[in-house]
Design a protein around this motif. Structure first.
Motif, PDB file in Angstrom:
ATOM      1  N   UNK A 136       0.833  -0.704  -0.412  1.00  0.00           N
ATOM      2  CA  UNK A 136       0.521   0.062  -0.184  1.00  0.00           C
ATOM      3  C   UNK A 136       1.294   1.357  -0.338  1.00  0.00           C
ATOM      4  N   UNK A 137       0.515   1.790  -0.514  1.00  0.00           N
ATOM      5  CA  UNK A 137       1.162   3.879  -0.629  1.00  0.00           C
ATOM      6  C   UNK A 137       0.009   4.344  -0.763  1.00  0.00           C
ATOM      7  N   UNK A 138       0.338   5.945   0.324  1.00  0.00           N
ATOM      8  CA  UNK A 138       0.066   6.461   1.304  1.00  0.00           C
ATOM      9  C   UNK A 138       0.103   7.964   1.051  1.00  0.00           C
ATOM     10  N   UNK A 139      -0.806   9.026   0.316  1.00  0.00           N
ATOM     11  CA  UNK A 139       0.120   9.697  -0.586  1.00  0.00           C
ATOM     12  C   UNK A 139      -1.012  10.322  -0.648  1.00  0.00           C
ATOM     13  N   UNK A 140      -1.753  11.852   0.174  1.00  0.00           N
ATOM     14  CA  UNK A 140      -2.687  12.299  -0.368  1.00  0.00           C
ATOM     15  C   UNK A 140      -2.118  14.499   0.325  1.00  0.00           C
ATOM     16  N   UNK A 141      -2.235  15.216   0.144  1.00  0.00           N
ATOM     17  CA  UNK A 141      -3.118  16.282   0.552  1.00  0.00           C
ATOM     18  C   UNK A 141      -2.758  16.854  -0.581  1.00  0.00           C
ATOM     19  N   UNK A 142      -2.156  18.637  -0.325  1.00  0.00           N
ATOM     20  CA  UNK A 142      -1.541  19.835  -1.324  1.00  0.00           C
ATOM     21  C   UNK A 142      -0.425  19.155  -1.914  1.00  0.00           C
ATOM     22  N   UNK A 143      -0.281  19.337  -3.314  1.00  0.00           N
ATOM     23  CA  UNK A 143       0.783  18.857  -3.558  1.00  0.00           C
ATOM     24  C   UNK A 143       1.312  17.366  -3.491  1.00  0.00           C
ATOM     25  N   UNK A 144      -0.346  16.576  -3.633  1.00  0.00           N
ATOM     26  CA  UNK A 144       1.097  15.190  -3.423  1.00  0.00           C
ATOM     27  C   UNK A 144       2.153  14.376  -4.329  1.00  0.00           C
ATOM     28  N   UNK A 145       3.034  14.210  -4.107  1.00  0.00           N
ATOM     29  CA  UNK A 145       3.498  13.590  -5.137  1.00  0.00           C
ATOM     30  C   UNK A 145       4.565  12.681  -5.124  1.00  0.00           C
ATOM     31  N   UNK A 146       3.908  10.954  -5.192  1.00  0.00           N
ATOM     32  CA  UNK A 146       4.514  10.024  -5.040  1.00  0.00           C
ATOM     33  C   UNK A 146       5.046   8.700  -6.334  1.00  0.00           C
ATOM     34  N   UNK A 147       5.813   8.056  -6.189  1.00  0.00           N
ATOM     35  CA  UNK A 147       6.370   7.096  -6.627  1.00  0.00           C
ATOM     36  C   UNK A 147       6.855   5.446  -5.966  1.00  0.00           C
ATOM     37  N   UNK A 148       5.853   4.189  -6.434  1.00  0.00           N
ATOM     38  CA  UNK A 148       6.199   3.117  -5.712  1.00  0.00           C
ATOM     39  C   UNK A 148       7.132   1.845  -6.956  1.00  0.00           C
ATOM     40  N   UNK A 149       7.884   1.205  -6.132  1.00  0.00           N
ATOM     41  CA  UNK A 149       8.241   0.040  -6.997  1.00  0.00           C
ATOM     42  C   UNK A 149       8.534  -1.219  -6.348  1.00  0.00           C
ATOM     43  N   UNK A 150       7.885  -2.080  -7.215  1.00  0.00           N
ATOM     44  CA  UNK A 150       8.577  -3.345  -5.965  1.00  0.00           C
ATOM     45  C   UNK A 150       8.509  -4.537  -6.920  1.00  0.00           C
ATOM     46  N   UNK A 151       9.713  -4.755  -6.356  1.00  0.00           N
ATOM     47  CA  UNK A 151      10.536  -6.199  -7.053  1.00  0.00           C
ATOM     48  C   UNK A 151      10.718  -7.354  -6.555  1.00  0.00           C
TER      49      UNK A 151
END
Length: 255
Positions: free
Chosen positions: A99-114
């Motif tokens: 899970x990725x939790x990324x919210x708000x004003x100018x939320x800027x996120x990225x995830x990668x899983x191997x």
């Protein structure tokens, strides 16, 4: 003039806020210190449950413990709001939850899983938003993503690939293959004669390349040319079904 000026400021501020909320998406590849963790798997099946991450799924040798090995890359920032975070956990002994939790004003996120999976494990992937790449599987593999491309190579087990929006690519040696995308092209190249191949696109071209053999072929395109050059026989045990709502279809023999 004063009242108009204040209104202009308010409109300007609202415009800036609206533009700022959109963000542009951070790249997980910028994380040069990825985290690693192993999870015990009980049984011979694994479900990968991800809400928003690019995934690389690999069937790996040389893992006598039988554990699932996960490497995680993450980059994220939120100007106003909760600190972004990613979580991982094994639930019910056989479901890897990412899970990725990324919210708000100018939320800027990225995830990668191997994710490295021991041989002999049947894998089911459920990804809400993100591309999925997989390779090396001899056992059944199923991949479903709501929004993202799917690419599978070096695989010989039964294969099911689904995406709501994205391209599908498969260069495999599987005898039972089913691919489907709501919006995107499909490219399938098989190195063995399949018992069954189904490839469907709601909106996009479909290209299938097969070993030399005789096939029972059915095709349908709502709007696009259809070109079939493989030998055909309606009594063949090798069934090929290719359909698209809008796009060309090509079914050919490998050179």
């Amino acid at each position: 003039m004063g009242r108009f000026g204040r209104g202009g400021v308010v409109v300007g501020v609202v415009g800036v806020l609206a533009a700022g909320v959109v963000g542009c998406g951070a790249s997980a590849s910028e994380d040069d210190e990825p985290e690693q963790r192993s999870f015990a798997l009980h049984g011979r099946t694994l479900t990968v449950d991800s809400d928003d991450s690019a995934l690389e799924i690999v069937a790996a040798d040389g893992n006598p413990s039988g554990n699932i090995r996960v490497t995680r890359w993450f980059e994220g920032s939120v100007v106003i709001g909760d600190e972004p975070e990613v979580t991982w956990a094994m639930k019910d002994d056989d479901r890897l939850v990412l899970r990725m939790h990324c919210s708000g004003f100018i939320a800027d996120c990225g995830a990668k899983h191997r994710i490295e999976v021991p041989r002999g494990v049947t894998v089911k992937v459920e990804d809400g938003d993100g591309s999925v790449r997989a390779r090396g599987f001899r056992d059944p593999l199923s991949i479903r993503t709501g929004d993202g491309s799917v690419h599978v190579t070096d695989t010989s087990g039964p294969l099911t690939l689904r995406t709501g929006d994205g391209s599908v690519r498969a260069e495999v040696a599987s005898r039972d293959v089913s691919t489907r995308t709501g919006d995107g092209s499909v490219r399938v190249r098989l190195s063995v004669v399949p018992d069954r191949l189904e490839s469907v696109s709601g909106d996009g071209s479909v290209s299938v390349t097969l070993p030399r053999a005789t096939y029972r072929v059915s095709t349908h395109s709502g709007d696009g040319g259809v070109h079939v050059s493989v030998p055909r026989d309606d009594s063949s045990a090798h069934v090929v079904d290719v359909r698209t709502g809008d796009g060309g279809i090509t079914v050919r023999t490998a050179n």
